[in-house]
Design a protein around this motif. Structure first.
Motif, PDB file in Angstrom:
ATOM      1  N   ILE A   1       0.845  -1.194   0.000  1.00  0.00           N
ATOM      2  CA  ILE A   1       0.000   0.000   0.000  1.00  0.00           C
ATOM      3  C   ILE A   1       0.883   1.248   0.000  1.00  0.00           C
ATOM      4  N   ASN A   2       1.958   1.221   0.761  1.00  0.00           N
ATOM      5  CA  ASN A   2       2.874   2.355   0.808  1.00  0.00           C
ATOM      6  C   ASN A   2       3.449   2.663  -0.577  1.00  0.00           C
ATOM      7  N   SER A   3       3.912   1.609  -1.271  1.00  0.00           N
ATOM      8  CA  SER A   3       4.470   1.803  -2.615  1.00  0.00           C
ATOM      9  C   SER A   3       3.413   2.328  -3.575  1.00  0.00           C
ATOM     10  N   GLN A   4       2.175   1.838  -3.430  1.00  0.00           N
ATOM     11  CA  GLN A   4       1.095   2.292  -4.306  1.00  0.00           C
ATOM     12  C   GLN A   4       0.790   3.767  -4.073  1.00  0.00           C
ATOM     13  N   VAL A   5       0.791   4.199  -2.837  1.00  0.00           N
ATOM     14  CA  VAL A   5       0.563   5.617  -2.531  1.00  0.00           C
ATOM     15  C   VAL A   5       1.646   6.466  -3.191  1.00  0.00           C
ATOM     16  N   ILE A   6       2.884   6.032  -3.104  1.00  0.00           N
ATOM     17  CA  ILE A   6       3.994   6.775  -3.716  1.00  0.00           C
ATOM     18  C   ILE A   6       3.809   6.866  -5.232  1.00  0.00           C
ATOM     19  N   VAL A   7       3.440   5.743  -5.861  1.00  0.00           N
ATOM     20  CA  VAL A   7       3.219   5.737  -7.311  1.00  0.00           C
ATOM     21  C   VAL A   7       2.081   6.691  -7.679  1.00  0.00           C
ATOM     22  N   CYS A   8       0.989   6.630  -6.935  1.00  0.00           N
ATOM     23  CA  CYS A   8      -0.158   7.517  -7.218  1.00  0.00           C
ATOM     24  C   CYS A   8       0.238   8.980  -7.095  1.00  0.00           C
ATOM     25  N   LEU A   9       0.957   9.311  -6.045  1.00  0.00           N
ATOM     26  CA  LEU A   9       1.393  10.692  -5.862  1.00  0.00           C
ATOM     27  C   LEU A   9       2.334  11.133  -6.976  1.00  0.00           C
ATOM     28  N   GLU A  10       3.291  10.268  -7.335  1.00  0.00           N
ATOM     29  CA  GLU A  10       4.229  10.612  -8.408  1.00  0.00           C
ATOM     30  C   GLU A  10       3.496  10.845  -9.725  1.00  0.00           C
ATOM     31  N   GLN A  11       2.547   9.968 -10.053  1.00  0.00           N
ATOM     32  CA  GLN A  11       1.800  10.104 -11.307  1.00  0.00           C
ATOM     33  C   GLN A  11       0.961  11.383 -11.315  1.00  0.00           C
ATOM     34  N   HIS A  12       0.306  11.651 -10.211  1.00  0.00           N
ATOM     35  CA  HIS A  12      -0.546  12.841 -10.150  1.00  0.00           C
ATOM     36  C   HIS A  12       0.283  14.122 -10.226  1.00  0.00           C
ATOM     37  N   LEU A  13       1.359  14.161  -9.489  1.00  0.00           N
ATOM     38  CA  LEU A  13       2.173  15.374  -9.453  1.00  0.00           C
ATOM     39  C   LEU A  13       2.995  15.580 -10.720  1.00  0.00           C
ATOM     40  N   ALA A  14       3.164  14.534 -11.520  1.00  0.00           N
ATOM     41  CA  ALA A  14       3.905  14.664 -12.778  1.00  0.00           C
ATOM     42  C   ALA A  14       3.056  15.323 -13.862  1.00  0.00           C
ATOM     43  N   LYS A  15       1.731  15.295 -13.689  1.00  0.00           N
ATOM     44  CA  LYS A  15       0.840  15.903 -14.679  1.00  0.00           C
ATOM     45  C   LYS A  15       0.963  17.418 -14.616  1.00  0.00           C
ATOM     46  N   PRO A  16       0.986  18.060 -15.772  1.00  0.00           N
ATOM     47  CA  PRO A  16       1.035  19.522 -15.746  1.00  0.00           C
ATOM     48  C   PRO A  16      -0.278  20.087 -15.193  1.00  0.00           C
ATOM     49  N   ARG A  17      -0.172  21.174 -14.479  1.00  0.00           N
ATOM     50  CA  ARG A  17      -1.369  21.819 -13.931  1.00  0.00           C
ATOM     51  C   ARG A  17      -2.156  22.455 -15.050  1.00  0.00           C
ATOM     52  N   ARG A  18      -3.455  22.391 -14.940  1.00  0.00           N
ATOM     53  CA  ARG A  18      -4.326  23.006 -15.935  1.00  0.00           C
ATOM     54  C   ARG A  18      -4.464  24.490 -15.615  1.00  0.00           C
ATOM     55  N   ASP A  19      -4.407  25.280 -16.662  1.00  0.00           N
ATOM     56  CA  ASP A  19      -4.535  26.723 -16.510  1.00  0.00           C
ATOM     57  C   ASP A  19      -6.005  27.091 -16.655  1.00  0.00           C
ATOM     58  N   PRO A  20      -6.669  27.527 -15.577  1.00  0.00           N
ATOM     59  CA  PRO A  20      -8.092  27.860 -15.659  1.00  0.00           C
ATOM     60  C   PRO A  20      -8.409  28.895 -16.741  1.00  0.00           C
ATOM     61  N   LYS A  21      -7.536  29.877 -16.926  1.00  0.00           N
ATOM     62  CA  LYS A  21      -7.786  30.894 -17.942  1.00  0.00           C
ATOM     63  C   LYS A  21      -7.760  30.286 -19.341  1.00  0.00           C
ATOM     64  N   ALA A  22      -6.853  29.363 -19.569  1.00  0.00           N
ATOM     65  CA  ALA A  22      -6.779  28.702 -20.875  1.00  0.00           C
ATOM     66  C   ALA A  22      -8.025  27.849 -21.121  1.00  0.00           C
ATOM     67  N   ILE A  23      -8.506  27.182 -20.087  1.00  0.00           N
ATOM     68  CA  ILE A  23      -9.719  26.362 -20.211  1.00  0.00           C
ATOM     69  C   ILE A  23     -10.911  27.250 -20.551  1.00  0.00           C
TER      70      ILE A  23
END
Length: 80
Positions: A28-50
């Motif tokens: 579970i610990n390793s899975q949490v790390i993977v989930c966090l890494e994947q989520h934080l690797a995504k670029p943030r969406r720019d609300p103004k651009a949307i």
């Protein structure tokens, strides 16, 4: 390496996390790390651009902007 304690984790979320960890043969610990890494690797969406893209689409489709009253009714009916 840091340590993180998560308090108040909803039971349903824990069950999903535990199942995903088992499916991927991780702790579970390793899975949490993977989930966090994947989520934080995504670029943030720019609300103004949307909003700019939404405005362009609405203009292209010739749709009027929603009034505050229309928005309120849609929200209350569960459409938003």
């Amino acid at each position: 390496m840091a340590t993180l304690t998560i308090k108040g984790l909803p039971e349903e979320l824990y069950k999903r996390l535990k199942k995903r960890a088992a499916d991927e043969r991780r702790s579970i610990n390793s899975q949490v790390i993977v989930c966090l890494e994947q989520h934080l690797a995504k670029p943030r969406r720019d609300p103004k651009a949307i909003l700019k893209r939404v405005d362009a689409l609405r203009e292209r489709l010739n749709l009027p902007a929603m009034t505050v009253e229309e928005f309120r009714k849609a929200k209350e009916s569960g459409r938003l």
